[in-house]
Scaffold this active site. Structure first.
Site, PDB file in Angstrom:
ATOM      1  CG  ASP A 106      17.888  20.136 -23.103  1.00 52.45           C
ATOM      2  OD1 ASP A 106      17.369  21.219 -22.783  1.00 52.45           O
ATOM      3  OD2 ASP A 106      17.327  19.297 -23.834  1.00 52.45           O
ATOM      4  CG  HIS A 264      15.922  23.063 -27.357  1.00 55.72           C
ATOM      5  ND1 HIS A 264      17.146  22.536 -27.005  1.00 55.72           N
ATOM      6  CD2 HIS A 264      15.139  22.938 -26.253  1.00 55.72           C
ATOM      7  CE1 HIS A 264      17.105  22.116 -25.752  1.00 55.72           C
ATOM      8  NE2 HIS A 264      15.893  22.346 -25.265  1.00 55.72           N
ATOM      9  NE  ARG A 278      14.788  16.413 -21.104  1.00 52.93           N
ATOM     10  CZ  ARG A 278      15.460  17.531 -21.109  1.00 52.93           C
ATOM     11  NH1 ARG A 278      14.899  18.617 -21.564  1.00 52.93           N
ATOM     12  NH2 ARG A 278      16.687  17.566 -20.663  1.00 52.93           N
TER      13      ARG A 278
HETATM   14 FE   FE2 Z   1      15.476  22.261 -23.132  1.00 60.30          FE
END
Ligand code: FE2
Length: 299
Positions: A106, A264, A278
């Site tokens: 991320d 991921h 999240r």
């Molecule tokens: Fe992600």
């Protein structure tokens, strides 16, 4: 009294933590044990956690300072650091036809890439939507030493793909925001150089810093060679099941992963409705891995 239990769920990575109700305030001892498991296993999981937004927010605080991510709506107000991730009606078909979400870490295009990410399953369909994880310590450790040394000298460009230009079904620009340092800026769109091998700031271990989604060019290398090396490294990371783990969601499941040493990808084969919350935790500037010869000279 029920005791916290930490059990590995895969040979390479991942641990499940049980014996704890996260709707209750965390003791400092348990918070420390959870943080240690996060560093030891790269991704940790909980089940059967029916949390309110303030309770989930409190769990996020164990891992650092959170920020509202730009790519989805959030709960607003005091809870703006919780984003709502929901599958739309054509998620399954779009996921099959359009692989615009691939293995990634991320925010790797930020100047300070994301540290931890937390997901809580609020409404999970009975089948599909698993998440795949890759252990990037293992990805580095299993490279040939000569390739390790070559990678340690290289920088790689991480770029946020402008979905709105290239893919009309992609991210909706209405979710883009101007949160300082965490919104999409010129640096993210033009590409940001980060080391290809990074040293984890807390464990000191080396990890490969490459992903198919955002890392698109190795700096100062002939284009053909750069593309071939990038393909080799991405294939090494994403096609080696020995250092992957596949997580199956249920309502009330939580996954918390360390973007500094994992990749991921969601598997978009689920039906709707699906909703997750999240929390995204600030990271730090990536540290360059040092080649073994340089380490011994320095020591
Ligand atoms: Fe992600």
């Amino acid at each position: 009294m029920v005791e916290l239990r930490i059990e590995p769920v895969g040979p390479s990575m991942g641990a499940e933590i049980s014996g704890i109700d996260l709707s209750e305030p965390l003791s400092s001892q348990n918070a420390e044990a959870i943080r240690k498991a996060f560093l030891d296993y790269q991704v940790i999981f909980f089940h059967d956690q029916d949390l309110t937004a303030p309770q989930f927010k409190a769990l996020g605080e164990v891992f650092g300072d959170a920020y509202p991510h730009f790519f989805a709506r959030n709960l607003g107000g005091d809870l703006q650091n919780i984003n709502i991730i929901s599958g739309d009606e054509d998620s399954r078909i779009r996921g099959t036809a359009d692989r615009h979400v691939m293995f990634h870490s991320d925010g790797s295009y930020f100047e300070y890439p994301t540290g931890a990410s937390l997901l809580l399953g609020k409404k999970i369909p009975s089948l599909g939507g698993d998440t795949l994880f890759v252990n990037m310590y293992d990805a580095y450790d299993t490279l040939h030493p000569a390739l390790q040394r070559a990678c340690e000298e290289l920088q790689i460009l991480h770029t946020f793909p402008n979905f709105t230009k290239s893919n009309p079904q992609g991210l909706n620009p209405k979710y883009f925001s101007d949160h300082p340092g965490n919104g999409i800026d010129e640096g993210s769109l033009n590409g940001r150089l980060h080391p290809l091998v990074i040293v984890h700031p807390e464990t000191g271990r080396k990890a490969l810093n490459v992903n198919r989604q955002f890392a698109n060019k190795i700096a100062d290398m002939h284009e053909t060679q750069a593309r071939q090396l990038l393909n080799l490294l991405v294939e090494h990371c994403t096609s080696t099941p020995e250092f992957q783990f596949r997580f199956q969601w249920k309502t009330g499941s939580i996954a918390i992963w360390d973007n500094r040493c994992t990749l991921h990808t969601p598997i978009k084969d689920y039906s709707v409705p699906r909703e997750m919350w999240r929390i995204t935790i600030h990271g730090t500037k990536p540290l360059q891995g040092v080649a073994p010869e340089l380490e011994s000279v320095a020591a």
